[in-house]
Design a protein around this motif. Structure first.
Motif, PDB file in Angstrom:
ATOM      1  N   ALA A   1       0.816  -1.218   0.000  1.00 26.99           N
ATOM      2  CA  ALA A   1       0.000   0.000   0.000  1.00 26.99           C
ATOM      3  C   ALA A   1       0.851   1.270   0.000  1.00 26.99           C
ATOM      4  CB  ALA A   1      -0.936   0.006   1.201  1.00 26.99           C
ATOM      5  N   GLY A   2       2.155   1.120   0.242  1.00 24.46           N
ATOM      6  CA  GLY A   2       3.042   2.282   0.201  1.00 24.46           C
ATOM      7  C   GLY A   2       3.567   2.727   1.547  1.00 24.46           C
ATOM      8  N   PHE A   3       3.158   2.054   2.617  1.00 27.56           N
ATOM      9  CA  PHE A   3       3.669   2.395   3.947  1.00 27.56           C
ATOM     10  C   PHE A   3       4.988   1.662   4.187  1.00 27.56           C
ATOM     11  CE2 PHE A   3      -0.951   2.934   4.445  1.00 27.56           C
ATOM     12  CZ  PHE A   3      -1.012   4.201   5.026  1.00 27.56           C
ATOM     13  N   ASN A   4       5.878   2.285   4.930  1.00 29.85           N
ATOM     14  CA  ASN A   4       7.100   1.573   5.327  1.00 29.85           C
ATOM     15  C   ASN A   4       7.327   1.652   6.829  1.00 29.85           C
ATOM     16  OD1 ASN A   4       7.974   4.174   5.714  1.00 29.85           O
ATOM     17  ND2 ASN A   4       9.548   4.137   4.125  1.00 29.85           N
ATOM     18  N   SER A   5       6.283   2.061   7.546  1.00 33.76           N
ATOM     19  CA  SER A   5       6.347   2.130   9.004  1.00 33.76           C
ATOM     20  C   SER A   5       5.055   1.558   9.577  1.00 33.76           C
ATOM     21  CB  SER A   5       6.530   3.577   9.468  1.00 33.76           C
ATOM     22  OG  SER A   5       6.266   3.709  10.849  1.00 33.76           O
ATOM     23  N   LYS A   6       5.196   0.608  10.481  1.00 31.09           N
ATOM     24  CA  LYS A   6       4.022  -0.039  11.065  1.00 31.09           C
ATOM     25  C   LYS A   6       3.180   0.949  11.866  1.00 31.09           C
ATOM     26  CE  LYS A   6       2.671  -4.123  13.737  1.00 31.09           C
ATOM     27  NZ  LYS A   6       3.169  -5.295  14.513  1.00 31.09           N
ATOM     28  N   SER A   7       3.849   1.835  12.606  1.00 22.65           N
ATOM     29  CA  SER A   7       3.110   2.806  13.422  1.00 22.65           C
ATOM     30  C   SER A   7       2.338   3.784  12.541  1.00 22.65           C
ATOM     31  CB  SER A   7       4.073   3.565  14.340  1.00 22.65           C
ATOM     32  OG  SER A   7       5.038   4.275  13.587  1.00 22.65           O
ATOM     33  N   THR A   8       2.976   4.245  11.451  1.00 22.21           N
ATOM     34  CA  THR A   8       2.288   5.153  10.528  1.00 22.21           C
ATOM     35  C   THR A   8       1.104   4.455   9.871  1.00 22.21           C
ATOM     36  OG1 THR A   8       4.380   6.285  10.056  1.00 22.21           O
ATOM     37  CG2 THR A   8       2.571   6.651   8.517  1.00 22.21           C
ATOM     38  N   PHE A   9       1.296   3.199   9.501  1.00 21.10           N
ATOM     39  CA  PHE A   9       0.230   2.404   8.879  1.00 21.10           C
ATOM     40  C   PHE A   9      -0.963   2.266   9.824  1.00 21.10           C
ATOM     41  CE2 PHE A   9      -1.294  -2.109   8.026  1.00 21.10           C
ATOM     42  CZ  PHE A   9      -2.133  -1.740   6.981  1.00 21.10           C
ATOM     43  N   ASN A  10      -0.701   1.877  11.063  1.00 19.31           N
ATOM     44  CA  ASN A  10      -1.783   1.686  12.034  1.00 19.31           C
ATOM     45  C   ASN A  10      -2.514   2.991  12.334  1.00 19.31           C
ATOM     46  OD1 ASN A  10      -1.337  -1.078  12.330  1.00 19.31           O
ATOM     47  ND2 ASN A  10       0.162  -0.796  13.964  1.00 19.31           N
ATOM     48  N   ASN A  11      -1.748   4.064  12.515  1.00 23.38           N
ATOM     49  CA  ASN A  11      -2.367   5.358  12.831  1.00 23.38           C
ATOM     50  C   ASN A  11      -3.210   5.879  11.668  1.00 23.38           C
ATOM     51  OD1 ASN A  11      -1.192   5.421  15.377  1.00 23.38           O
ATOM     52  ND2 ASN A  11       0.618   6.538  14.673  1.00 23.38           N
ATOM     53  N   ALA A  12      -2.661   5.762  10.455  1.00 29.81           N
ATOM     54  CA  ALA A  12      -3.390   6.239   9.276  1.00 29.81           C
ATOM     55  C   ALA A  12      -4.639   5.394   9.034  1.00 29.81           C
ATOM     56  CB  ALA A  12      -2.480   6.199   8.052  1.00 29.81           C
ATOM     57  N   PHE A  13      -4.515   4.088   9.206  1.00 28.46           N
ATOM     58  CA  PHE A  13      -5.655   3.190   8.986  1.00 28.46           C
ATOM     59  C   PHE A  13      -6.782   3.505   9.968  1.00 28.46           C
ATOM     60  CE2 PHE A  13      -8.134  -0.579   8.438  1.00 28.46           C
ATOM     61  CZ  PHE A  13      -7.802  -1.079   7.185  1.00 28.46           C
TER      62      PHE A  13
END
Length: 367
Positions: free
Chosen positions: A339-351
């Motif tokens: 999906a274009g994320f490379n950070s788990k924390s950014t992915f979780n927060n954005a989701f």
């Protein structure tokens, strides 16, 4: 033994700071931030030289006393260095001189209560350390207050910088600015360790700990990080390319709608958001629309900054992958990267922000 270690560490810091300053003035002279950092190092050299007086290495009758007021230039100079990193057009002006009023006050007090005294009185004040006790008593808390105030101001500048970066980058974890936040807190900690050492000696508490050695060690690490980032990694921050937001924009409403349609079509068909390094600049080249106009359209017509705009598409794409039965065996990390994320924390927060649930909960609800 502890005093010997302190002397060695102080002398080593003085030597390194001198070398750092020379290199900054020579190698980094074209960078205004480096010039400010060099001035900060000079103030540290003068202030730290005063430490040798505490260990009985100074000579002369009172010259080291004049060094004490210089510590009140440390925090303003470091603050100006931080500001110069965030604002490429920052330059010193007369309005900045008021930041050095505490230095002038302490210097005036030192002159009035020491240097205009008779020779015998000055000698007595030095031998008894009474002049130092007076300075610490009257101005120690003022220095601590100065450290807190300016570091809070620097953190405010840091937050403003992050907000600007989100207007231009879809992924901010790669920007590499965590070192600066570490330095801000590191500077505060180092200052307070030294100040605590002064108060521990004055009030005879926790005297078993050599706070001066700990503080000098913290400053030693702090100085090396600053120099490394300034010289070895000169491009330490991604500078904002958009100077003033749309102040004199000539973009009409009809043109803005056309750009928005083109932008959304590009995002839906070409999926540029799957590139974790996607930036406003690269998207501008892809759509053949200026960065300024793209930013204005996203901000004003989508009511989002660039960071949230791109991540909203990434989340939608991740949601489609999570719903896809053919992707049931794929791990959450695989979907995150696709999906274009490379950070788990950014992915979780954005989701969570764009869907209202975590990726794991969403997957369970659609499995």
């Amino acid at each position: 033994m502890k005093t010997d270690l302190n002397i060695v560490l102080v002398v080593l810091m003085l030597f390194l700071l001198t070398v750092f300053t020379i290199l900054l003035f020579h190698k980094g002279r074209k960078n205004y931030s480096n010039i400010i950092l060099a001035c900060y190092f000079v103030s540290q050299i003068i202030g730290i030289s005063d430490t040798l007086f505490v260990y009985g290495l100074s000579v002369g009758n009172g010259m080291p006393i004049i060094f004490y007021p210089i510590i009140f230039t440390w925090v303003p100079l470091f603050y100006f260095y931080v500001v110069s990193l965030f604002e490429t057009d920052f330059r010193f002006s007369w309005k900045h001189t008021f930041h050095f009023i505490p230095f002038v006050i302490v210097l005036s007090y030192t002159v009035a209560n020491f240097y205009i005294k008779d020779y015998d009185i000055r000698s007595q004040l030095i031998e008894s350390h009474e002049i130092y006790n007076q300075l610490f008593y009257y101005f120690g808390m003022a220095f601590n207050t100065q450290v807190i105030f300016y570091n809070l101001a620097a953190l405010v500048q840091y937050r403003k910088y992050l907000k600007r970066i989100k207007d231009e980058y879809s992924e901010i974890d790669h920007v590499g600015n965590n070192w600066l936040k570490t330095c801000l807190f590191g500077f505060v900690i180092a200052c307070f360790i030294v100040q605590f050492g002064i108060y521990s000696q004055r009030f005879h508490v926790f005297i078993s700990v050599d706070w001066f050695l700990a503080g000098n060690g913290a400053f030693f690490i702090f100085f090396n990080i600053l120099f490394y980032k300034a010289i070895i990694s000169p491009n330490i921050l991604h500078r904002s390319q958009i100077k003033e937001k749309y102040k004199h924009s000539l973009l009409s409403t009809s043109d803005a709608r056309k750009i928005l349609l083109l932008l959304e079509q590009c995002m839906d068909e070409k999926h540029p958001f799957t590139d974790s390094s996607l930036s406003l600049k690269s998207l501008s080249k892809m759509t053949d629309v200026s960065e300024r106009n793209l930013s204005q359209v996203i901000n004003e017509h989508r009511k989002q900054n660039f960071f949230d705009f791109v991540n909203s598409y990434r989340v939608k794409y991740a949601m489609r992958l999570l719903k896809d039965k053919n992707s049931s065996r794929r791990t959450m990390m695989d979907i995150m990267y696709d999906a274009g994320f490379n950070s788990k924390s950014t992915f979780n927060n954005a989701f969570k922000k764009h869907s209202g649930s975590t990726p794991t909960d969403f997957k369970k609800m659609n499995s």
